[in-house]
Structure formats: structure tokens, C-alpha cells
Design a protein around this motif. Structure first.
Motif, PDB file in Angstrom:
ATOM      1  N   ALA A 126      65.176  46.589  10.677  1.00  0.00           N
ATOM      2  CA  ALA A 126      65.500  45.380   9.910  1.00  0.00           C
ATOM      3  C   ALA A 126      64.644  45.195   8.656  1.00  0.00           C
ATOM      4  O   ALA A 126      65.015  44.420   7.784  1.00  0.00           O
ATOM      5  N   GLY A 127      63.525  45.904   8.555  1.00  0.00           N
ATOM      6  CA  GLY A 127      62.633  45.702   7.420  1.00  0.00           C
ATOM      7  C   GLY A 127      63.307  46.009   6.093  1.00  0.00           C
ATOM      8  O   GLY A 127      63.986  47.024   5.947  1.00  0.00           O
ATOM      9  N   GLU A 128      63.152  45.103   5.148  1.00  0.00           N
ATOM     10  CA  GLU A 128      63.712  45.313   3.820  1.00  0.00           C
ATOM     11  C   GLU A 128      62.788  44.699   2.779  1.00  0.00           C
ATOM     12  O   GLU A 128      61.987  43.817   3.075  1.00  0.00           O
ATOM     13  N   TYR A 129      62.914  45.183   1.575  1.00  0.00           N
ATOM     14  CA  TYR A 129      62.109  44.711   0.455  1.00  0.00           C
ATOM     15  C   TYR A 129      63.046  44.572  -0.735  1.00  0.00           C
ATOM     16  O   TYR A 129      63.992  45.355  -0.875  1.00  0.00           O
ATOM     17  N   TRP A 130      62.802  43.573  -1.556  1.00  0.00           N
ATOM     18  CA  TRP A 130      63.674  43.334  -2.711  1.00  0.00           C
ATOM     19  C   TRP A 130      62.912  43.561  -4.006  1.00  0.00           C
ATOM     20  O   TRP A 130      61.814  43.030  -4.190  1.00  0.00           O
TER      21      TRP A 130
END
Length: 172
Positions: A126-130
């Protein structure tokens, strides 16, 4: 791959980027996986941690002002899963002097990422970065056979530009 790391450090030194995002699978952690490992992979975790810490330190020295973010991949997740499956109480232990910090046996703590000023984003998958509030950066959990098949599967449901890792090959 030491040559690839050296090139990444040189590029960071020359470009002085604002952001550096590592897409995960920076560690293999094969002994913690579900597959049987060969003897040449036994006792490789500690030296791998030390070498990767050194390389990330070189990256930090090359681009001291950059924000460095490491997104947890499925290979790093092997450690968390192995602890949860085999020694569940150990999976959430925290040092008494930092009970709000990362778990004692986490990649973040074992790699001393706080000392390197590196943000660790998880949990996998689930880890995400924008980036710039418009580009989604993920490790990913889709791998398809054939050139471009993984990228096609990811963008089929995407509503924004996406950068992903996971497949260990270049795809467009």
C-alpha cells in the motif's frame, strides 16, 4: 550492482535533485523469503545492510539537500512477514528509548535511515509517495510476462501518472 550505485551517486552529485525516490527491493532478504535458498545466500543479510547503508550514505553526501524516500518493496516486506509468521511478538518490538519510532527489527531501524535522513514509506504493497501532488510513485505488486504488460496492467486502472518498480525491468 556497485557500478549502478556509483552511477546513481554521480548523477545525484551532478544534478543536485530536490527529490530522490528509491522504488523498493533495495534489499533482497532472500533468507526471509518463502523460497528455499542456496548456501551462497546464507549469512548475507548483515553485510548487505552494511553495504547498502554505505551507498545510501554516499547518495546523501552527493545530494545533501535532497529529500530521499525509500518505498518498501516486496523484498523488504519479507522481513516483516517472516517475523509476523514465525515470531509474531518480535514483529512489533520497539526500543524503550524510542517507543514511538520504527519497530526494532524493521528495515528502517536496521538500516539506520534516520541517521541518513531518509524517509521510509510502507507498508508494502500500500505504500505510495506523491511527487508534485500529481505523480504517484509506488513499488507495485503487479508483474506480467511480456514487454510492457506490467505497465499496461497498472495504467489500466490509473487515474494519474504512475512510476513503479517491482518488475526489475524497464517498461513503458
Amino acid at each position: 550492482d556497485r557500478r549502478a550505485w556509483d552511477l546513481a551517486v554521480q548523477v545525484a552529485q551532478r544534478m543536485q535533485p530536490d527529490e530522490i525516490v528509491m522504488l523498493g527491493d533495495m534489499l533482497d532478504l532472500a533468507p526471509f523469503g518463502t523460497y528455499t535458498t542456496t548456501p551462497d545466500l546464507h549469512w548475507t543479510t548483515q553485510p548487505t545492510l552494511a553495504e547498502l547503508h554505505w551507498w545510501i550514505g554516499q547518495l546523501r553526501l552527493a545530494a545533501p539537500a535532497a529529500r530521499i524516500t525509500w518505498i518498501e518493496g516486496n523484498h523488504e516486506y519479507r522481513l516483516r512477514r517472516s517475523l509476523a509468521d514465525q515470531v509474531s511478538e518480535a514483529s512489533d518490538l520497539r526500543p524503550v528509548d524510542d517507543p514511538g519510532g520504527p519497530e526494532a527489527l524493521s528495515v528502517e531501524r536496521l538500516m539506520a535511515l534516520g541517521d541518513l535522513d531518509v524517509d521510509y514509506v510502507g507498508p508494502y504493497p500500500a505504500g505510495e509517495y506523491w511527487l508534485w501532488d500529481s505523480v504517484r510513485v509506488i513499488h507495485g505488486d503487479i508483474a506480467r510476462k511480456g514487454s510492457g504488460a506490467s505497465a499496461s496492467a497498472i495504467i489500466r486502472d490509473a487515474s494519474t501518472s504512475t512510476v513503479f518498480g517491482h518488475v526489475h525491468r524497464l517498461e513503458f
